[in-house]
Write a protein that holds these residues in place. Sequence first.
Motif, PDB file in Angstrom:
ATOM      1  N   ILE A 133       1.005  -1.215   0.043  1.00 41.16           N
ATOM      2  CA  ILE A 133      -0.091   0.039   0.088  1.00 41.16           C
ATOM      3  C   ILE A 133       0.850   1.228   0.029  1.00 41.16           C
ATOM      4  O   ILE A 133       1.740   1.296   0.510  1.00 41.16           O
ATOM      5  CB  ILE A 133      -0.939   0.105   1.345  1.00 41.16           C
ATOM      6  N   PRO A 134       0.596   2.293  -0.933  1.00 43.75           N
ATOM      7  CA  PRO A 134       1.309   3.574  -0.979  1.00 43.75           C
ATOM      8  C   PRO A 134       1.197   4.010   0.538  1.00 43.75           C
ATOM      9  O   PRO A 134       0.060   4.330   1.090  1.00 43.75           O
ATOM     10  CB  PRO A 134       0.512   4.411  -1.825  1.00 43.75           C
ATOM     11  N   ILE A 135       2.343   4.724   1.038  1.00 43.53           N
ATOM     12  CA  ILE A 135       2.201   5.318   2.452  1.00 43.53           C
ATOM     13  C   ILE A 135       3.019   6.492   2.396  1.00 43.53           C
ATOM     14  O   ILE A 135       4.396   6.367   1.712  1.00 43.53           O
ATOM     15  CB  ILE A 135       2.910   4.498   3.547  1.00 43.53           C
ATOM     16  N   ALA A 136       2.781   7.736   2.890  1.00 41.44           N
ATOM     17  CA  ALA A 136       3.653   9.016   2.788  1.00 41.44           C
ATOM     18  C   ALA A 136       3.721   9.443   3.989  1.00 41.44           C
ATOM     19  O   ALA A 136       2.604   9.380   4.838  1.00 41.44           O
ATOM     20  CB  ALA A 136       2.947   9.938   1.693  1.00 41.44           C
ATOM     21  N   LEU A 137       4.713  10.298   4.492  1.00 42.00           N
ATOM     22  CA  LEU A 137       4.961  10.776   5.397  1.00 42.00           C
ATOM     23  C   LEU A 137       5.054  12.535   5.390  1.00 42.00           C
ATOM     24  O   LEU A 137       5.527  12.819   4.597  1.00 42.00           O
ATOM     25  CB  LEU A 137       6.317  10.266   6.195  1.00 42.00           C
ATOM     26  N   GLU A 138       4.780  13.121   6.526  1.00 36.51           N
ATOM     27  CA  GLU A 138       4.838  14.462   6.498  1.00 36.51           C
ATOM     28  C   GLU A 138       5.311  14.641   8.265  1.00 36.51           C
ATOM     29  O   GLU A 138       4.487  14.537   8.928  1.00 36.51           O
ATOM     30  CB  GLU A 138       3.933  15.309   6.130  1.00 36.51           C
ATOM     31  N   LEU A 139       6.506  15.299   8.337  1.00 36.90           N
ATOM     32  CA  LEU A 139       6.776  15.549   9.861  1.00 36.90           C
ATOM     33  C   LEU A 139       7.002  17.205  10.064  1.00 36.90           C
ATOM     34  O   LEU A 139       7.734  17.556   9.514  1.00 36.90           O
ATOM     35  CB  LEU A 139       8.095  14.796  10.226  1.00 36.90           C
ATOM     36  N   LEU A 140       5.982  17.544  11.024  1.00 31.82           N
ATOM     37  CA  LEU A 140       6.187  18.993  11.372  1.00 31.82           C
ATOM     38  C   LEU A 140       6.684  19.070  12.965  1.00 31.82           C
ATOM     39  O   LEU A 140       6.279  18.469  13.612  1.00 31.82           O
ATOM     40  CB  LEU A 140       4.723  19.562  11.628  1.00 31.82           C
ATOM     41  N   ASN A 141       7.647  19.937  12.725  1.00 32.63           N
ATOM     42  CA  ASN A 141       8.257  20.085  14.390  1.00 32.63           C
ATOM     43  C   ASN A 141       7.732  21.315  14.976  1.00 32.63           C
ATOM     44  O   ASN A 141       6.854  22.075  14.445  1.00 32.63           O
ATOM     45  CB  ASN A 141      10.097  20.215  14.075  1.00 32.63           C
ATOM     46  N   THR A 142       8.171  21.643  16.251  1.00 32.68           N
ATOM     47  CA  THR A 142       7.487  22.839  16.749  1.00 32.68           C
ATOM     48  C   THR A 142       7.791  24.164  16.479  1.00 32.68           C
ATOM     49  O   THR A 142       7.477  25.137  16.789  1.00 32.68           O
ATOM     50  CB  THR A 142       8.113  22.459  18.287  1.00 32.68           C
ATOM     51  N   ALA A 143       8.890  24.109  15.476  1.00 33.24           N
ATOM     52  CA  ALA A 143       9.492  25.242  15.054  1.00 33.24           C
ATOM     53  C   ALA A 143       8.920  25.368  13.754  1.00 33.24           C
ATOM     54  O   ALA A 143       8.850  26.671  13.144  1.00 33.24           O
ATOM     55  CB  ALA A 143      10.995  25.577  14.659  1.00 33.24           C
ATOM     56  N   GLY A 144       7.873  24.675  13.190  1.00 32.75           N
ATOM     57  CA  GLY A 144       7.129  24.977  12.025  1.00 32.75           C
ATOM     58  C   GLY A 144       7.666  24.433  10.731  1.00 32.75           C
ATOM     59  O   GLY A 144       7.093  24.696   9.732  1.00 32.75           O
TER      60      GLY A 144
END
Length: 402
Positions: A133-144
């Motif tokens: 299955i296609p899986i994508a990631l996006e990580l947002l840190n506390t600094a934006g």
Amino acid sequence: MTNPTTQIALKNNTSSSVVYAYVTGLDINKNNAYGFLQPDGKTLYYPDSPSQVQQPLAVDCAIPLGAPGTTTTVTIPQLAGGRIWFAVDNKLTFLLNPGPGIVEPSVTNTDDLNYKLNWGFCEFTCYVDFVAIPIALELLNTAGNKQVVQGLPTDGLDQICAQLTQQGASENGIWDKLIVKGPDGKNLRAMSPNSGRIGNSGLFDGYYQPYVDEAWSKYTNTDLKVDTQAQWGIAHSPSHPPSTSSAAARGPSGTYPIQTRDEMGAIGARLAAAFNRSTLISNPDQPDAIQNGANNYYKTNPTNHYARIVHGVNLDGRGYAFPYDDVVPSGATGPDQAGTVFDGSPELLTVTVGGPNGGSVGNGREDKGAAGDGDKEKKKTAFDFPALFKKIMAMLKGIFRK
């Protein structure tokens, strides 16, 4: 990570309204106890040790994701070895052995209850075992700041399987044997060469032999330099074949003295990456001196066509397709091929299953453990490099191995 908890947004981008997620990992604040996130999205279930093998979980830890386009947000504590599993149209079965030992779903055991189901997991967009299955990631840190790995397109698995079939047709039907069909005859997953050999031990026998022989022939008379990209500097190959005694059957890590184990692991990782990418013969300065970097990977046969195809189909070319796929030339500034996201102060990790949302590629991250400028000083190695080099080539005689 430094934050006591992290939010994870699980987005269903498939065409199914029946999608379940499972979040597992070792709770580092509870002596690394194995935990399952429960459907409330915040409480962990820690299985007790059963008295018999193959026992069911006491708690149903399937997290329903809702209709296509919806997002379910959960909160996890500090976990090590975390995985997020997804199953489309069915729930997964996890079992317990005494210990407790967790019996996770398998794509290599045809008797596993999950084998014929449509499922996958994300572990830094890892394709070392298989693609599904296609899986994508996006990580947002506390600094934006954001890091994005786009993953496969919606029809990514079908594209990969079509290219494996094409490659198999040109190489005596080898690569297409990595394709697993579901009960409906459709593509269910594409196995990595390592995983494919578990069910078919003869698969790829002799495949890498010509490359191994040519590499050994070249570097018996030519100096091969391997930059460890760490405190050990650059290791040099011998100018003559190793003796029988020095080429004893030692692995690249575990059977060497503990004093040199890490150093040898660094060298072995770079040699393994060069073999998989077929850059070892053309480049005596590993992993550097590769013009245009990844643009010159997988350009000759034999090579790891599974890795080549997986990288080619991924929307941003990133995904961990074989062990040590995070090795990059020193000083590289572009996104690594491994497709990792990492931050010491995360705020929100968004995991999308089923295909991309659109948008631009995020800024990549150079893996400090795999790249970095390191100590460039040329120094004599304190261990038997000839033995390591010959052992790695022996391991690659017809197979892909870690």
